[in-house]
Design a protein around this motif. Structure first.
Motif, mmCIF file in Angstrom:
data_model
loop_
_atom_site.group_PDB
_atom_site.id
_atom_site.type_symbol
_atom_site.label_atom_id
_atom_site.label_comp_id
_atom_site.label_asym_id
_atom_site.label_seq_id
_atom_site.Cartn_x
_atom_site.Cartn_y
_atom_site.Cartn_z
ATOM 1 N N GLU A 50 22.208 26.805 65.362
ATOM 2 C CA GLU A 50 22.395 27.886 64.285
ATOM 3 C C GLU A 50 22.944 27.209 62.894
ATOM 4 O OE1 GLU A 50 22.593 31.493 62.675
ATOM 5 O OE2 GLU A 50 21.824 30.998 64.464
ATOM 6 N N ILE A 51 23.793 26.073 62.971
ATOM 7 C CA ILE A 51 24.367 25.472 61.863
ATOM 8 C C ILE A 51 23.086 24.850 61.088
ATOM 9 C CG2 ILE A 51 25.303 23.483 60.948
ATOM 10 C CD1 ILE A 51 27.558 23.992 63.487
ATOM 11 N N VAL A 52 22.078 24.164 61.887
ATOM 12 C CA VAL A 52 20.916 23.677 61.100
ATOM 13 C C VAL A 52 19.993 24.833 60.632
ATOM 14 C CG1 VAL A 52 18.664 22.392 61.572
ATOM 15 C CG2 VAL A 52 20.888 21.758 62.513
ATOM 16 N N ARG A 53 20.103 25.877 60.986
ATOM 17 C CA ARG A 53 19.112 27.113 60.674
ATOM 18 C C ARG A 53 19.776 27.428 59.219
ATOM 19 N NH1 ARG A 53 18.725 30.202 66.150
ATOM 20 N NH2 ARG A 53 16.716 29.476 66.937
ATOM 21 N N LEU A 54 21.246 27.792 59.209
ATOM 22 C CA LEU A 54 21.943 27.947 58.044
ATOM 23 C C LEU A 54 21.875 27.043 56.897
ATOM 24 C CD1 LEU A 54 25.076 29.612 59.818
ATOM 25 C CD2 LEU A 54 23.413 30.732 58.430
ATOM 26 N N LEU A 61 18.812 27.237 47.956
ATOM 27 C CA LEU A 61 19.498 27.599 46.690
ATOM 28 C C LEU A 61 19.350 26.519 45.589
ATOM 29 C CD1 LEU A 61 22.721 29.360 48.318
ATOM 30 C CD2 LEU A 61 20.570 30.301 47.510
ATOM 31 N N SER A 62 19.521 26.962 44.523
ATOM 32 C CA SER A 62 19.654 25.696 43.383
ATOM 33 C C SER A 62 20.562 26.522 42.283
ATOM 34 C CB SER A 62 18.336 25.466 42.988
ATOM 35 O OG SER A 62 17.680 26.481 42.370
ATOM 36 N N ALA A 63 20.760 25.628 41.266
ATOM 37 C CA ALA A 63 21.409 26.085 39.999
ATOM 38 C C ALA A 63 20.573 27.190 39.488
ATOM 39 C CB ALA A 63 21.435 25.003 39.012
ATOM 40 N N ASP A 64 19.377 27.361 39.649
ATOM 41 C CA ASP A 64 18.501 28.349 39.226
ATOM 42 C C ASP A 64 18.601 29.841 39.813
ATOM 43 O OD1 ASP A 64 17.580 26.536 37.057
ATOM 44 O OD2 ASP A 64 16.024 25.821 38.154
ATOM 45 N N THR A 65 18.893 29.785 41.042
ATOM 46 C CA THR A 65 18.872 30.754 42.037
ATOM 47 C C THR A 65 19.903 31.879 41.282
ATOM 48 O OG1 THR A 65 18.936 29.564 43.856
ATOM 49 C CG2 THR A 65 19.584 31.617 44.235
#
Length: 88
Positions: A50-54, A61-65
């Protein structure tokens, strides 16, 4: 540590601990949590999955998100504040 406008903090992980934390409360530039996946997988394999999925979702995500709407951010901020209180 800063490089240009990007703030950087180092996160120390111990081989005998499931997590590592970098906190501005303790002088870090970035609030961060790291996971020792091998340690967790040996004890709770499904939690490690689950941690790897998250992690996979988070790395998209990026600064452009675009930023979250204010109501989502405020709600999450309140939840995070409660979680921090429990840890202290």
């Amino acid at each position: 540590m800063q490089y240009g406008k990007t703030r950087v903090s180092k996160l120390a992980m111990r081989s005998d601990s499931p997590t590592g934390v970098s906190s501005s409360v303790h002088g870090a530039n970035v609030d961060a949590v790291g996971f020792n996946i091998a340690f967790i997988a040996a004890r709770r394999p499904q939690l490690a999955v689950e941690i790897v999925r998250l992690w996979r979702a988070a790395r998209e995500l990026s600064a452009d998100t675009p930023l979250a709407p204010d109501e989502d951010a405020l709600s999450a901020e309140a939840d995070l504040r409660q979680l921090r209180k429990r840890r202290q």
